[in-house]
Scaffold this active site. Structure first.
Site, mmCIF file in Angstrom:
data_model
loop_
_atom_site.group_PDB
_atom_site.id
_atom_site.type_symbol
_atom_site.label_atom_id
_atom_site.label_comp_id
_atom_site.label_asym_id
_atom_site.label_seq_id
_atom_site.Cartn_x
_atom_site.Cartn_y
_atom_site.Cartn_z
ATOM 1 N N GLY A 40 27.015 -59.970 55.744
ATOM 2 C CA GLY A 40 26.748 -59.394 57.061
ATOM 3 C C GLY A 40 25.259 -59.506 57.336
ATOM 4 N N SER A 41 24.853 -60.121 58.436
ATOM 5 C CA SER A 41 23.451 -60.470 58.567
ATOM 6 C C SER A 41 23.123 -60.925 59.984
ATOM 7 C CB SER A 41 23.125 -61.584 57.576
ATOM 8 O OG SER A 41 24.096 -62.614 57.691
ATOM 9 N N ARG A 42 22.000 -61.632 60.092
ATOM 10 C CA ARG A 42 21.552 -62.135 61.393
ATOM 11 C C ARG A 42 20.720 -63.394 61.186
ATOM 12 N NH1 ARG A 42 17.834 -58.380 65.275
ATOM 13 N NH2 ARG A 42 16.518 -60.004 66.173
ATOM 14 N N LEU B 87 25.870 -61.728 62.594
ATOM 15 C CA LEU B 87 27.059 -62.085 61.833
ATOM 16 C C LEU B 87 27.687 -60.819 61.264
ATOM 17 C CD1 LEU B 87 24.802 -64.443 61.535
ATOM 18 C CD2 LEU B 87 26.237 -65.261 59.688
#
Length: 234
Positions: free
Chosen positions: A201-203, A113
């Site tokens: 912001g990530s995964r 993301l």
């Protein structure tokens, strides 16, 4: 001549149409947006130009914390995307140790993301939360493969109504320093239901049983709660 009276329900229809275009705000974002709006008003009292910039930033916060409505496929035996983003990896990997799913590799689909994506997470299937565990860790770039093992994360073991064991993992990144997970052990969840959020912001990793048919490729965009990532092994 007087104007024709407005048709009953026209206002309600207009409101419903507006709501369908402008996505609602996730509850976790309300303090940020409220604080931004207050700051914009205070700044505008001293500088109109600065107030406009503060207002734009507040609008961006509202956009970042958006929680759009999604239509989740209802057919059995599938797992839908837990997040909006871009598929970064499709590999075999051992699920997170904290979930107690053993050492047998599963298929892992990783969705990255960016700060421009919707940041709420959604459950990939209907079932029961067996366990939800938060693990402290590093804050490497979330698009790196090793981030699955070393970054701060919250892992959820989900057992679907048809008996499949899935794992969905929220992973922090370089900028993402706050993981919110709103489900607990024993909770019943529906496919596509919002269950968490990561700032900023990530995964998100989804583990499905080996033998499942993965329907996406690295580089493909996903829509959380709508894109079917896999047909689960029978």
């Amino acid at each position: 001549m007087s104007a024709a009276p407005e048709k009953p329900g026209a206002l309600a229809h207009a409101v419903a149409l507006t709501k369908s275009i402008i996505p609602p705000l996730h509850p976790a974002g309300r303090p940020f947006v409220a604080g931004g709006a207050l700051a914009a008003l205070l700044v505008r009292a001293k500088s109109r130009r600065a107030g406009v910039l503060a207002g734009i930033f507040t609008a961006w916060l509202a956009w970042f914390f958006r929680e759009p409505r999604r239509v989740t496929p209802k057919r059995p035996g599938i797992a839908v995307a837990p997040a909006d983003g871009t598929v970064s990896h499709v590999v075999e990997a051992v699920p997170p140790a904290e979930l107690g799913l053993g050492e047998t590799p599963m298929l892992r689909v990783s969705v990255f993301l960016s700060v421009f994506d919707v940041h709420v997470q959604r459950t990939p299937a209907t079932g029961v939360v067996v366990s939800a565990v938060h693990v402290p860790g590093k804050f490497l770039s979330a698009d790196l493969d090793e981030a699955s093992e070393v970054n701060e994360r919250t892992s959820v073991h989900l057992r679907t109504d048809d008996g499949h064991d899935l794992a969905v993992v929220q992973i922090a990144g370089l900028v993402a320093r706050r993981i919110i997970c709103s489900v607990n052990d024993g909770d019943k969840v529906l496919a596509g239901q919002t269950y968490g959020l990561i700032r900023f912001g990530s995964r998100v990793d989804l583990y499905v049983p080996t033998g499942s048919r993965v329907l996406v490729e690295p580089g493909q965009r996903t829509i959380g709660g709508e894109t079917v990532l896999a047909e689960l092994a029978s």
